[in-house]
Design an enzyme around this catalytic site. Structure first.
Site, PDB file in Angstrom:
ATOM      1  N   ASP A 483       0.811  -1.221   0.000  1.00  0.00           N
ATOM      2  CA  ASP A 483       0.000   0.000   0.000  1.00  0.00           C
ATOM      3  C   ASP A 483       0.844   1.269   0.000  1.00  0.00           C
ATOM      4  OD1 ASP A 483      -2.676  -0.481  -0.171  1.00  0.00           O
ATOM      5  OD2 ASP A 483      -2.942  -0.855   1.977  1.00  0.00           O
ATOM      6  N   CYS A 484       2.100   1.124   0.324  1.00  0.00           N
ATOM      7  CA  CYS A 484       2.949   2.308   0.483  1.00  0.00           C
ATOM      8  C   CYS A 484       3.871   2.530  -0.715  1.00  0.00           C
ATOM      9  CB  CYS A 484       3.769   2.172   1.760  1.00  0.00           C
ATOM     10  SG  CYS A 484       2.701   2.063   3.187  1.00  0.00           S
TER      11      CYS A 484
END
Ligand code: BGC
Length: 805
Positions: A483-484
């Site tokens: 997600d990052c």
């Protein structure tokens, strides 16, 4: 250093001091009513949704971080103590907390009074029971006063912590005998209320927090407790609580027991009131009545134990390794139940007010849960698929109560759709239930848009096929599993969300990780198509898989390992060319699992590079070297200090991918070694470094670049639970469901000897003995030598299997 020990026969972790490095928690409840409980009885309760139906209050960033929950005070002369140590915090003569399967018990002694507090949620009912037994082990009569206390949350946990100008005027209660009803907002739109009761007459009560605590006092020394007398206060607005006081006289040797019940009820809208302003208590009374005796509670407790015994007998291992046995037989599967129920919503570290159920998270959680309660898995798959968009992409999250997609975060995470294929295929392999593919399932929950679930899978697969970048690799969108890693974000302003800022449909940034996923799950989808007579579609998909495989071998291979991605400028991420972030774990695991470049030995090389650059004492780091500066073109990943979270911690979720990948290339030693490194039971002895619970995984363990190397964070809600169980049970121990039956294909390390797995599968109990005896090599089903690895499905209710290696 340890703070307790495993009690395997009782399936408990026994904590022997309240002074664990962090609160060590457990979950109560399996389906609907949930409670979190720490080793000092802190925590909170909610019904289905920790944001929208929060029953008791939890204070974020509290100091110390563990006050609240179920608070009990025993006043014995001038001494006030708590059976769970907190809230009184008085030193105890002895203390023990046992976290078990859906329950927690505390046994403690102070001044010759022994208290045993048992907390659990009975199966099928919306309440938490707290059984408090008191025994006087002294030679004199004891005259005690017992105080209970819980603090109500005003239902919506976000408003509760925000909207004080309203909240402080809306709290409403009714007190009838020993029962305190919390009915805030019931007068208007709510048709649910909660209650807290005890099965005895009370000496007094309080429902107004300030009366109970007294001015400027804290939970450890409420004035009411100090005075030994309740204030009989009825809150009107401000801070509603529920507290009882009970006078208890105990002769020497005498025991008395009390049952406290925290319940939640919903009432039909047209039956909300008994009379004007008086709530309809009939459903609450029924629940109170049901559990008002010790016998009833003991029975409910025994039923809970039986429920878990049954669940855990579906996959059971007997090996010579105790740590392995306890993880496989108890804690992996238990954590899988918790992650199935919670996704990433509610823990001590996930506030329950944020992300609800994650699409990719819940799909992966299912991988470790299918075998436990397949019916619930089926329903969950349909819920998840129902937030998918018509074009195959999907909302990233949904709220458990409404089951609607979360518009704040939206979609555009391009790995999401493929996880739906992963979990549906796994469900069918487990159950043989192909009918799920016919289930009419809406897009974006729009009525009338229903299509068979198969069509959702098809659109998932086609979403990847139709969204490829310049190298023929899948476009990453806002992010893939990581997600990052936000390659289309470009945020310069603090506070902007890395996930939602920037265009999600960047036409250049590509993910080698999604390529690996597509190859793996595209092939699973093709197999499924073959099974249901869609040979043409299967062939088309295999062709597409080949294209992505070729593109990955050509553009996704860096020489010694797989590249991670291409950024929005077409530059490599996770390559030897990069100054930092040269190698990432995800594609090494997934592309090797998918068999990409197998003939060229890519898998072996990739895993050797993992060993060389990423493996540390506690697992495998997510990348190396860590980013030391902010990279606007990479997003959130470079916002973390080196060694933490996605910037170089052991992000435990992806460690099993490497372990499974090692089995794919036949390296059982590496597979088991990786499995053990981050496995909680194997880290128990260094609990003072690890700091989180030694019975469940945490999301991350700080990497070598972090000042606090080895320290874990964010325990309990992590996809590691499911993947670690898949890894050990299917890849290493090798008992794997397939579309055609159970397969036995272990990939063992040298240090694991013969073992037996009992596996219930599609109505049959398999006793599978895996034995190291090269002379006999092969599979024997009920004594008959059988070609290959598959145990043919038949009608037997029990089958004996030997597999010789
Ligand atoms: C999220 C996952 C994500 C992982 C890695 C977790 O916090 O819940 O969806 O895959 O972080 O970024």
């Amino acid at each position: 250093m340890k703070y307790g020990y495993f009690d395997d026969p009782n399936r408990e972790y026994v904590i022997t001091t309240p002074e664990t490095p962090l609160p060590w928690i457990n979950y109560l409840g399996n389906d609907g009513f949930y409670g979190l409980i720490s080793n000092t009885a802190g925590g909170y309760d909610f019904y289905r949704d920790a944001k929208l139906r929060r029953i008791t209050r939890f204070r974020y960033n509290n100091v110390p971080n563990d006050f609240g929950g179920r608070m009990y005070y025993i006043k014995d002369g001038d001494t006030v103590w708590s059976p769970a140590f907190l809230p009184a915090g008085t030193a105890l003569d002895s203390y023990e907390c046992r976290h078990g399967m859906g329950y927690t018990t505390f046994t403690s002694v102070k001044n010759s009074v022994e208290a045993k507090l048992t907390a659990f949620v009975p199966l099928g009912d919306s309440c938490e029971l707290n059984m408090l037994d008191l025994v006087n082990n002294s030679g004199e009569t004891k005259e005690l006063t017992v105080f209970s206390c819980i603090e109500w949350c005003l239902w919506n946990a976000v408003d509760d912590a925000n909207n004080y100008q309203r909240n402080l005027s809306i709290g409403e209660l009714e007190v009838i005998g020993s029962t305190i009803y919390h009915k805030t907002e019931y007068r208007e739109r709510r048709n649910h209320y909660a209650f807290f009761t005890v099965n005895t007459d009370v000496a007094g009560f309080d429902t107004d927090r300030d009366t109970f605590l007294g001015a400027r006092r804290f939970w450890n020394d409420p004035v009411v407790v100090e005075n030994g007398k309740s204030g009989d206060s009825v809150a009107s607005g401000w801070y509603p609580i529920a507290s009882h006081s009970i006078k208890v006289k105990l002769a020497p040797g005498e025991k008395k027991s009390f049952i406290f019940q925290l319940g939640y009820v919903e009432v039909d809208r047209d039956k909300k009131w008994e009379s004007k302003g008086v709530i309809n208590k009939a459903p609450a009374k029924a629940l109170i009545e049901k559990y008002n005796s010790e016998a009833a509670c003991d029975k409910a407790f025994a039923d809970l134990a039986a429920y878990w015994s049954n669940l855990l007998s579906i996959y059971h291992l007997e090996s010579g390794n105790d740590k392995l046995n306890r993880m496989v037989n108890i804690w992996h599967q238990y954590q899988c139940m918790v992650t199935f129920n919670m996704s990433r919503s509610a823990s001590y570290w996930e506030t329950g007010t944020g992300r609800g159920m994650g699409f990719r998270d819940s799909c992966q959680d299912l991988l470790g849960f299918m075998h436990l309660v397949p019916d619930r898995a089926r329903a969950r798959i349909i819920d998840i698929a129902s937030i998918q968009f018509e074009n195959g992409s999907t909302y990233h999250q949904y709220q458990p109560l409404t089951k609607r997609g979360n518009a704040d975060i939206g979609g555009g995470f391009n790995d999401d759709p493929l996880w739906l294929v992963a979990c549906t295929c796994a469900y069918i392999r487990e159950t043989g239930d192909f009918t799920i593919l016919d289930h009419p399932t809406p897009f974006n929950n729009v009525e009338g848009s229903e299509k068979p679930l198969l069509e959702h899978l098809r659109r998932s697969v086609n979403f990847t096929i139709n969204n490829k970048g310049p190298h023929g690799l899948p476009l990453i969108g806002r992010a893939d599993w990581n997600d990052c890693l936000n390659l289309n974000c470009f945020s310069y302003e603090p506070g902007e969300s890395f996930q939602t800022f920037g265009p999600s449909e960047g036409p250049v940034a590509e993910s080698v990780f999604i390529a690996g996923m597509f190859v793996k799950y595209g092939l699973e989808y093709a197999d499924l198509c073959d099974h249901i007579g869609l040979a043409d579609e299967a062939a088309t998909i295999r062709n597409e898989v080949n294209n992505v495989k070729t593109a990955t071998e050509q553009f996704g291979w860096d020489g010694e390992w797989f590249v991670r991605a291409y950024d929005a400028n077409g530059n490599k991420v996770g390559s030897d060319e990069c100054e930092e972030g040269k190698i990432f774990i995800e594609p090494q695991g997934f592309c090797t699992m998918a068999g990409i470049g197998q003939e060229k030995g890519y898998g072996r090389k990739a895993l050797d590079s993992v060993k060389k650059y990423l493996v540390n004492d506690y697992g495998v780091e997510i990348l190396a070297p860590c980013y030391t500066t902010y990279h606007v073109e990479l997003g959130e990943i470079s916002s973390y200090p080196p060694g933490y979270k996605e910037n170089g911690a052991i992000f435990t979720h992806n460690n099993p991918w490497v372990s499974v990948a090692a089995t794919v290339i036949g390296d059982g030693d590496m597979a088991f070694d990786i499995y053990k490194r981050s496995c909680p039971a194997f880290l128990e002895d260094v609990s003072e470094i690890h700091r989180t619970e030694p019975y469940v995984y945490s999301q991350m363990i700080a990497g070598r670049s972090a000042p606090r190397y080895g320290e874990a964070k964010n325990s309990f809600l992590t996809g590691t639970a499911a993947w670690a169980f898949v890894d050990i049970s299917q890849a290493i121990l090798g008992i794997t469901p397939t579309l055609d039956g159970l397969s036995v294909k272990p990939c063992l390390p040298a240090d694991l000897d013969d073992y037996t797995v009992t596996r219930r599968y599609r109505g049959c109990e398999y006793h599978i003995h895996v034995l190291k005896d090269p002379a006999k090599k092969g599979l024997y089903v009920d004594g008959t030598a059988t070609e290959g690895n598959l145990i043919p499905i038949n009608d037997a209710s029990e089958i004996e299997v030997e597999y010789y290696i």
